[in-house]
Design a protein around this motif. Sequence first.
Motif, PDB file in Angstrom:
ATOM      1  N   ASP A   1       0.789  -1.212  -0.078  1.00 14.08           N
ATOM      2  CA  ASP A   1       0.082   0.012  -0.087  1.00 14.08           C
ATOM      3  C   ASP A   1       0.855   1.337  -0.050  1.00 14.08           C
ATOM      4  O   ASP A   1       0.709   2.485  -0.768  1.00 14.08           O
ATOM      5  N   LEU A   2       1.763   1.222   0.652  1.00 11.34           N
ATOM      6  CA  LEU A   2       2.883   2.276   0.822  1.00 11.34           C
ATOM      7  C   LEU A   2       3.503   2.727  -0.561  1.00 11.34           C
ATOM      8  O   LEU A   2       3.360   3.919  -0.896  1.00 11.34           O
ATOM      9  N   VAL A   3       3.946   1.638  -1.305  1.00 18.26           N
ATOM     10  CA  VAL A   3       4.595   1.782  -2.667  1.00 18.26           C
ATOM     11  C   VAL A   3       3.534   2.247  -3.726  1.00 18.26           C
ATOM     12  O   VAL A   3       3.802   3.359  -4.471  1.00 18.26           O
ATOM     13  N   ALA A   4       2.641   1.764  -3.377  1.00 19.94           N
ATOM     14  CA  ALA A   4       1.102   2.239  -4.484  1.00 19.94           C
ATOM     15  C   ALA A   4       1.090   3.638  -4.064  1.00 19.94           C
ATOM     16  O   ALA A   4       1.024   4.464  -5.095  1.00 19.94           O
ATOM     17  N   ARG A   5       0.900   4.166  -3.003  1.00 21.37           N
ATOM     18  CA  ARG A   5       0.640   5.338  -2.222  1.00 21.37           C
ATOM     19  C   ARG A   5       1.750   6.291  -2.894  1.00 21.37           C
ATOM     20  O   ARG A   5       1.383   7.380  -3.371  1.00 21.37           O
ATOM     21  N   ALA A   6       2.943   5.803  -2.846  1.00 20.68           N
ATOM     22  CA  ALA A   6       4.225   6.737  -3.168  1.00 20.68           C
ATOM     23  C   ALA A   6       4.131   6.788  -4.654  1.00 20.68           C
ATOM     24  O   ALA A   6       4.541   7.961  -5.238  1.00 20.68           O
ATOM     25  N   LYS A   7       4.087   5.789  -5.338  1.00 20.42           N
ATOM     26  CA  LYS A   7       3.687   5.984  -6.816  1.00 20.42           C
ATOM     27  C   LYS A   7       2.786   7.041  -7.210  1.00 20.42           C
ATOM     28  O   LYS A   7       2.919   7.637  -8.362  1.00 20.42           O
TER      29      LYS A   7
ATOM     30  N   ASN B   1       3.803  14.885  -5.190  1.00 18.80           N
ATOM     31  CA  ASN B   1       3.370  16.025  -4.603  1.00 18.80           C
ATOM     32  C   ASN B   1       3.750  15.988  -3.268  1.00 18.80           C
ATOM     33  O   ASN B   1       3.324  16.966  -2.148  1.00 18.80           O
ATOM     34  N   TRP B   2       4.473  15.072  -2.455  1.00 23.73           N
ATOM     35  CA  TRP B   2       4.691  14.920  -1.027  1.00 23.73           C
ATOM     36  C   TRP B   2       5.931  15.869  -0.846  1.00 23.73           C
ATOM     37  O   TRP B   2       6.916  16.171  -1.686  1.00 23.73           O
ATOM     38  N   SER B   3       5.947  16.212   0.533  1.00 16.47           N
ATOM     39  CA  SER B   3       7.198  17.199   0.945  1.00 16.47           C
ATOM     40  C   SER B   3       8.141  16.381   1.198  1.00 16.47           C
ATOM     41  O   SER B   3       8.028  14.910   1.347  1.00 16.47           O
ATOM     42  N   VAL B   4       9.162  16.718   1.738  1.00 13.28           N
ATOM     43  CA  VAL B   4      10.203  16.075   2.309  1.00 13.28           C
ATOM     44  C   VAL B   4       9.857  15.252   3.589  1.00 13.28           C
ATOM     45  O   VAL B   4      10.156  14.074   3.799  1.00 13.28           O
ATOM     46  N   ASP B   5       8.800  16.090   4.430  1.00 15.97           N
ATOM     47  CA  ASP B   5       8.516  15.303   5.872  1.00 15.97           C
ATOM     48  C   ASP B   5       7.643  14.174   5.458  1.00 15.97           C
ATOM     49  O   ASP B   5       7.835  12.897   6.177  1.00 15.97           O
ATOM     50  N   GLU B   6       6.866  14.372   4.471  1.00 16.54           N
ATOM     51  CA  GLU B   6       5.919  13.088   3.857  1.00 16.54           C
ATOM     52  C   GLU B   6       6.897  11.912   3.296  1.00 16.54           C
ATOM     53  O   GLU B   6       6.361  10.872   3.678  1.00 16.54           O
ATOM     54  N   TRP B   7       7.906  12.335   2.832  1.00 20.15           N
ATOM     55  CA  TRP B   7       8.780  11.174   2.255  1.00 20.15           C
ATOM     56  C   TRP B   7       9.278  10.459   3.246  1.00 20.15           C
ATOM     57  O   TRP B   7       9.467   9.332   3.374  1.00 20.15           O
ATOM     58  N   LYS B   8       9.844  11.478   4.192  1.00 22.04           N
ATOM     59  CA  LYS B   8      10.536  10.850   5.436  1.00 22.04           C
ATOM     60  C   LYS B   8       9.495   9.750   6.269  1.00 22.04           C
ATOM     61  O   LYS B   8       9.910   8.599   6.426  1.00 22.04           O
TER      62      LYS B   8
ATOM     63  N   THR C   1      11.362  12.389  -7.870  1.00 24.95           N
ATOM     64  CA  THR C   1      11.229  13.534  -7.311  1.00 24.95           C
ATOM     65  C   THR C   1      12.191  14.245  -6.319  1.00 24.95           C
ATOM     66  O   THR C   1      12.903  13.420  -5.842  1.00 24.95           O
ATOM     67  N   ALA C   2      12.293  15.521  -6.336  1.00 23.83           N
ATOM     68  CA  ALA C   2      13.382  16.246  -5.700  1.00 23.83           C
ATOM     69  C   ALA C   2      13.350  15.835  -4.312  1.00 23.83           C
ATOM     70  O   ALA C   2      14.161  15.791  -3.583  1.00 23.83           O
ATOM     71  N   ASN C   3      11.836  15.915  -3.480  1.00 27.06           N
ATOM     72  CA  ASN C   3      11.695  15.855  -2.108  1.00 27.06           C
ATOM     73  C   ASN C   3      12.209  14.336  -2.078  1.00 27.06           C
ATOM     74  O   ASN C   3      12.907  13.898  -0.654  1.00 27.06           O
ATOM     75  N   GLY C   4      11.754  13.263  -2.553  1.00 26.46           N
ATOM     76  CA  GLY C   4      12.104  12.038  -2.232  1.00 26.46           C
ATOM     77  C   GLY C   4      13.684  11.767  -2.388  1.00 26.46           C
ATOM     78  O   GLY C   4      14.143  11.023  -1.654  1.00 26.46           O
ATOM     79  N   LYS C   5      14.136  12.408  -3.528  1.00 28.96           N
ATOM     80  CA  LYS C   5      15.575  12.043  -3.479  1.00 28.96           C
ATOM     81  C   LYS C   5      16.517  12.707  -2.443  1.00 28.96           C
ATOM     82  O   LYS C   5      17.392  12.125  -1.847  1.00 28.96           O
TER      83      LYS C   5
END
Length: 154
Positions: free
Chosen positions: A45-51, A56-63, A128-132
């Motif tokens: 579920d997490l991977v599907a949501r990330a894809k 649109n996620w912020s750095v905090d959401e990626w963390k 994504t920049a924030n994910g990276k």
Amino acid sequence: MKKLLIAMFALIMGVAFTSCKQKTEVEPEKAATEEKVEKAESLEDLVARAKAEGANWSVDEWKAAVKQAFIAMKPVMDNIQKMTEKTEDENPDLAKIKEVAEDLEKNQAEYERIEKLFEELNTAASATANGKAVIDDEEWGNAVMKELGFPEDM
């Protein structure tokens, strides 16, 4: 962080197919960690949501997402650590080695599934920049792994 995730994939597979002679200390806050593990979102579920939403996620959401992935992986790592402990003796018992080999064979598909999901999460984050930024933050990744009770030698 990217190197950390890749190293974790390699570690999972490496530990799953070989035994090592490393000792790890028991985390004193293991009960709190286990409680966190029970509340974890499934890795699928997490991977599907990330894809779907990761762009649109912020750095905090990626963390938060990467931390959830570590939490989802915790039971597998605990199992691998238990198997490793069975073969830590200088002269390990052949029965224990056989038991570990059977357990590895039984769980190989699960380990491969988790490795694939981590690779997909890494790919989504890298896009994504924030994910990276989160993947490249090794200090944060090490702190989270320590908080969750992963062995320090990971």
